[in-house]
Design a protein around this motif. Sequence first.
Motif, PDB file in Angstrom:
ATOM      1  N   GLN A  33       1.398  50.233  59.895  1.00 28.87           N
ATOM      2  CA  GLN A  33       0.515  49.226  60.469  1.00 28.87           C
ATOM      3  C   GLN A  33      -0.575  48.825  59.470  1.00 28.87           C
ATOM      4  OE1 GLN A  33       1.004  47.683  63.403  1.00 28.87           O
ATOM      5  NE2 GLN A  33      -0.680  46.329  62.771  1.00 28.87           N
ATOM      6  N   THR A  34      -1.013  49.808  58.679  1.00 34.98           N
ATOM      7  CA  THR A  34      -2.013  49.518  57.640  1.00 34.98           C
ATOM      8  C   THR A  34      -1.460  48.518  56.614  1.00 34.98           C
ATOM      9  OG1 THR A  34      -2.998  51.702  57.884  1.00 34.98           O
ATOM     10  CG2 THR A  34      -3.448  50.525  55.824  1.00 34.98           C
ATOM     11  N   GLU A  35      -0.213  48.759  56.199  1.00 33.15           N
ATOM     12  CA  GLU A  35       0.411  47.846  55.260  1.00 33.15           C
ATOM     13  C   GLU A  35       0.577  46.453  55.870  1.00 33.15           C
ATOM     14  OE1 GLU A  35       0.413  50.425  52.216  1.00 33.15           O
ATOM     15  OE2 GLU A  35       1.129  48.368  52.138  1.00 33.15           O
ATOM     16  N   ILE A  36       0.951  46.434  57.179  1.00 32.94           N
ATOM     17  CA  ILE A  36       1.105  45.138  57.852  1.00 32.94           C
ATOM     18  C   ILE A  36      -0.223  44.403  57.898  1.00 32.94           C
ATOM     19  CG2 ILE A  36       1.616  44.056  60.081  1.00 32.94           C
ATOM     20  CD1 ILE A  36       3.734  46.262  60.502  1.00 32.94           C
ATOM     21  N   ASN A  37      -1.284  45.141  58.142  1.00 29.73           N
ATOM     22  CA  ASN A  37      -2.613  44.509  58.184  1.00 29.73           C
ATOM     23  C   ASN A  37      -3.006  43.928  56.815  1.00 29.73           C
ATOM     24  OD1 ASN A  37      -2.886  45.173  60.893  1.00 29.73           O
ATOM     25  ND2 ASN A  37      -3.994  47.087  60.473  1.00 29.73           N
ATOM     26  N   ILE A  38      -2.667  44.681  55.760  1.00 26.98           N
ATOM     27  CA  ILE A  38      -2.970  44.190  54.398  1.00 26.98           C
ATOM     28  C   ILE A  38      -2.196  42.902  54.101  1.00 26.98           C
ATOM     29  CG2 ILE A  38      -2.740  44.711  51.930  1.00 26.98           C
ATOM     30  CD1 ILE A  38      -3.234  47.642  52.628  1.00 26.98           C
ATOM     31  N   ILE A  39      -0.919  42.899  54.496  1.00 21.93           N
ATOM     32  CA  ILE A  39      -0.103  41.696  54.282  1.00 21.93           C
ATOM     33  C   ILE A  39      -0.649  40.542  55.111  1.00 21.93           C
ATOM     34  CG2 ILE A  39       2.200  40.706  54.619  1.00 21.93           C
ATOM     35  CD1 ILE A  39       3.338  43.464  53.914  1.00 21.93           C
ATOM     36  N   ASP A  40      -1.070  40.825  56.320  1.00 22.50           N
ATOM     37  CA  ASP A  40      -1.690  39.774  57.148  1.00 22.50           C
ATOM     38  C   ASP A  40      -2.906  39.194  56.456  1.00 22.50           C
ATOM     39  OD1 ASP A  40      -0.976  41.420  60.336  1.00 22.50           O
ATOM     40  OD2 ASP A  40       0.168  39.947  59.179  1.00 22.50           O
ATOM     41  N   ALA A  41      -3.685  40.058  55.788  1.00 18.80           N
ATOM     42  CA  ALA A  41      -4.883  39.568  55.085  1.00 18.80           C
ATOM     43  C   ALA A  41      -4.512  38.625  53.939  1.00 18.80           C
ATOM     44  CB  ALA A  41      -5.687  40.762  54.556  1.00 18.80           C
ATOM     45  N   ILE A  42      -3.440  38.978  53.220  1.00 20.88           N
ATOM     46  CA  ILE A  42      -2.999  38.121  52.115  1.00 20.88           C
ATOM     47  C   ILE A  42      -2.493  36.771  52.653  1.00 20.88           C
ATOM     48  CG2 ILE A  42      -1.289  37.877  50.252  1.00 20.88           C
ATOM     49  CD1 ILE A  42      -1.465  40.884  49.862  1.00 20.88           C
TER      50      ILE A  42
ATOM     51  N   ASN B  26       0.946  48.928  47.076  1.00 22.13           N
ATOM     52  CA  ASN B  26       2.092  49.711  47.529  1.00 22.13           C
ATOM     53  C   ASN B  26       3.386  48.896  47.562  1.00 22.13           C
ATOM     54  OD1 ASN B  26       0.540  51.989  47.878  1.00 22.13           O
ATOM     55  ND2 ASN B  26      -0.032  51.455  49.997  1.00 22.13           N
ATOM     56  N   ASP B  27       3.334  47.602  47.232  1.00 30.32           N
ATOM     57  CA  ASP B  27       4.534  46.754  47.175  1.00 30.32           C
ATOM     58  C   ASP B  27       4.644  46.172  45.763  1.00 30.32           C
ATOM     59  OD1 ASP B  27       6.034  44.378  49.462  1.00 30.32           O
ATOM     60  OD2 ASP B  27       6.607  44.953  47.438  1.00 30.32           O
TER      61      ASP B  27
ATOM     62  N   ILE C 283       4.942  33.884  47.583  1.00 33.60           N
ATOM     63  CA  ILE C 283       4.166  35.073  47.991  1.00 33.60           C
ATOM     64  C   ILE C 283       4.153  35.195  49.515  1.00 33.60           C
ATOM     65  CG2 ILE C 283       1.849  36.062  48.019  1.00 33.60           C
ATOM     66  CD1 ILE C 283       1.458  34.878  45.227  1.00 33.60           C
ATOM     67  N   VAL C 284       3.967  34.039  50.186  1.00 27.13           N
ATOM     68  CA  VAL C 284       3.969  34.066  51.663  1.00 27.13           C
ATOM     69  C   VAL C 284       5.312  34.553  52.183  1.00 27.13           C
ATOM     70  CG1 VAL C 284       3.842  32.615  53.720  1.00 27.13           C
ATOM     71  CG2 VAL C 284       2.203  32.288  51.866  1.00 27.13           C
ATOM     72  N   GLU C 285       6.404  34.012  51.604  1.00 28.88           N
ATOM     73  CA  GLU C 285       7.736  34.434  52.051  1.00 28.88           C
ATOM     74  C   GLU C 285       7.957  35.915  51.779  1.00 28.88           C
ATOM     75  OE1 GLU C 285       8.643  31.067  53.852  1.00 28.88           O
ATOM     76  OE2 GLU C 285      10.009  32.775  53.734  1.00 28.88           O
ATOM     77  N   ASN C 286       7.505  36.369  50.582  1.00 27.51           N
ATOM     78  CA  ASN C 286       7.662  37.787  50.235  1.00 27.51           C
ATOM     79  C   ASN C 286       6.846  38.660  51.188  1.00 27.51           C
ATOM     80  OD1 ASN C 286       6.867  40.333  48.558  1.00 27.51           O
ATOM     81  ND2 ASN C 286       8.683  39.485  47.558  1.00 27.51           N
ATOM     82  N   ALA C 287       5.640  38.171  51.508  1.00 28.62           N
ATOM     83  CA  ALA C 287       4.788  38.946  52.430  1.00 28.62           C
ATOM     84  C   ALA C 287       5.427  39.032  53.815  1.00 28.62           C
ATOM     85  CB  ALA C 287       3.408  38.285  52.498  1.00 28.62           C
ATOM     86  N   ARG C 288       6.005  37.898  54.268  1.00 29.24           N
ATOM     87  CA  ARG C 288       6.657  37.925  55.576  1.00 29.24           C
ATOM     88  C   ARG C 288       7.846  38.880  55.576  1.00 29.24           C
ATOM     89  NH1 ARG C 288       6.704  31.400  56.854  1.00 29.24           N
ATOM     90  NH2 ARG C 288       4.438  31.211  57.275  1.00 29.24           N
ATOM     91  N   SER C 289       8.604  38.851  54.445  1.00 29.59           N
ATOM     92  CA  SER C 289       9.756  39.755  54.351  1.00 29.59           C
ATOM     93  C   SER C 289       9.317  41.207  54.381  1.00 29.59           C
ATOM     94  CB  SER C 289      10.525  39.453  53.064  1.00 29.59           C
ATOM     95  OG  SER C 289      11.603  40.349  52.915  1.00 29.59           O
ATOM     96  N   ALA C 290       8.244  41.525  53.624  1.00 29.17           N
ATOM     97  CA  ALA C 290       7.733  42.909  53.621  1.00 29.17           C
ATOM     98  C   ALA C 290       7.216  43.291  55.005  1.00 29.17           C
ATOM     99  CB  ALA C 290       6.631  43.042  52.579  1.00 29.17           C
ATOM    100  N   LYS C 291       6.556  42.304  55.639  1.00 26.43           N
ATOM    101  CA  LYS C 291       6.020  42.579  56.986  1.00 26.43           C
ATOM    102  C   LYS C 291       7.155  42.880  57.957  1.00 26.43           C
ATOM    103  CE  LYS C 291       3.205  40.414  60.584  1.00 26.43           C
ATOM    104  NZ  LYS C 291       2.431  39.201  60.948  1.00 26.43           N
TER     105      LYS C 291
END
Length: 759
Positions: free
Chosen positions: A318-327, A347-348, A393-401
Amino acid sequence: MEHININKLLHKYLKYWPLFVFGAIICLSAAYLHIRYRAEPQYAVTSTILVKTNDAGKGSIQNESIKSLGLIKNSTDVDDEIGILKSNGIMEKVISNRSLNINYFVEGRIRDVEIYGEDTPIEVLVDETDTNLIHDLPINIKLLDSTQFELKTFVNDENYQTVHKFGDLVSLPYGTFTINAKELTDYKDNGKPLYFLIRNTERVIDTFLQNLSVSQVNISGNLLSIRFTCSNPKKGEDVIAGLIETYVEEMIKYENELAENTIKMIDSRLKLLSGEIEGVEKTVEEFKTKNDPSSVTSNPDLYIAQANDYKKLIADYQTEINIIDAIETYLKQGNTDTPIPAALSANDPSLTSMIDKYNETLLEKGHMSQSASKANPLIVNLDRTLNDLGKAIVENARSAKNRYMIAQRNLQSNANKYQAQIAKVPSMERQLVDISRDKSTKEGLYLYLLQKREEEVLSLAAPVSSTRIVSLPKAGRFPISPNKTALYLGGLILGLFLPLSVVYIKELFNNKISSLEELTSLTSAPFLGEIAKSVDGNIISTTNGKRTPTAELFRLLCFNLEYLKKTDKNQTILVTSTVKGEGKSFVASNLAITLASNGESVIALSFDLRMPQLMKNFGMSESPGITDFIVKKEVPTEQIIQKHPSIENLHLIGAGIEINEVGRLMLSERIEILINELKQEYDRIIIDTPPIGLISDAFALNAFIDSTIYVTRKDITKRENLKTVESIYKNGKLRNTMVVLNDTKAPDAYGYTDKKNNH
């Protein structure tokens, strides 16, 4: 294949050796004067710096971890650093900060000398925004005393001469500026005028960039060699020093901007998390107030422990998801002009790499924007690249999320298994666990961001450039130009080439015989001999025992005549040429004199009935002569013969009276009668005829002669005329044709010389 005669070729050009010496002296002198008074010496100033590249700081996992903390700045490629160092924006700041667009000169008698730095007594500060500013205008300045100076210049056909004080603002029709006197200067006023020029900054930038070169010391290394050529060594050193200083300042400024933007983003996130944590703590407080927490803490068991482990992992995701949400939130807000804090995505690795590339492209756009407009194709291309990287970056963040959410669901499924086992746990305990988990998640994220903020603050507080100066700017001891050796060698080559070209062109357009070798190569007729050029142009004299080189050559000619004869007597000799002026009458006259001096009975006939010259050579009358004998049949042979007054054994017959129809006379039977009678009385008969290139009279006498002397003249007879000689010889149009070359250079020495003609 035609063989080249080296000796002949050298002789052709070496006879013009004074011209080659003169050309070499002139060109070498010109090279010396150019070096001494015209050429401005240029010095090479060099320096070496070490830059960090993309490979720097990636040697280990620990280094990558340190980079994620923000202590190692994003590095760039060596080619990019070279481009930055050679950019217009960097050079413009160097010129502006050091007023390098203002040049100071001391007038010289031949060449003005530029002075710089401590050698200048003044400092000029120019208002570049003044619309009246005239560039490249020599402005003379005279130091009146320690407080005043005089300016003098000439603009638009008008002289300007004004007096001002140091430090005052000077506003004139040709510019606005301030002139200050330097306290520390090595300038010595020797009476020579001093003036300064205000150069156009854009042109100075172009000139400096043309003289600047930046290259890698070796392909695999990170060392950059900077080289700048300048007429003033000190000025060149200041240019490179300013270039490196400005480059380092710009890099630090960029790194600080990146750190400041990261701190701003973290502060915004910390403020939000702080409110959320306060809300969770208040919920815990309210829960404990309403319920007795002792029952919750006294009944933990194995299932609860395992469930908590899964929940802890879920919280990490969830912490990682929150970080990705911030980006994602940062990019959706449209912050395209500020870098993305890459430290939040440590971490990614894939996402970190894309953010680094985004920041590098943004940096390149920032540097290029200093010297280019937004409409520049390169800027437009970089904007397009930034937009594409942002979307990636947005697509990569969504994929990681999505990956983290799937992992969360899997962990949640496992945790639910244990939840079923602890269903009997009181509801109060479950509520407290949920609240504690939410609190732990938010506190973990808060501490992580707080740690990152401190790291960025630490980096900002101690800005250190990744660029290191390996060797300071240093000018060479000797100028690299002008190259004296090359100039002198070039002058010598040019001094030899120009005369060579002149001689070659002269020979190329020369269609006349210039040497004995050339004559013998163009005709197969026997060569009888050559006749040296006479000093006075008159016929030779045998009185008083004088013997000139010309007389000796005629004696040799007589010897060759006997040697080459094809008849027993070789009694009748015809002398002719191609055109007038080749010396046939001169040769006939001197041949008759030489044979007579040898004791032979000689008679010379002036058969050039149209333009007789033979009798003029001897100063005797043309009439009565041949035409009288032909026309007046009653005239006996004895009446037309004239004895030479001083030369024994020599008799002459002139051309006679002028007759218009000479061609008809040449076919007269009286000519045969005349020749036959003369053969009975004289050992030699020399016949001077008209040039056969113009008139065919000589061919009418072919039946009465034994030999023919065909006279050619050096630098007069054309090469194409020798075709006529060749045709006459091969076809037998004139008997026993032999060639003589007239007007050659006299030999250096003879057994007997005439002091008067010795030259």
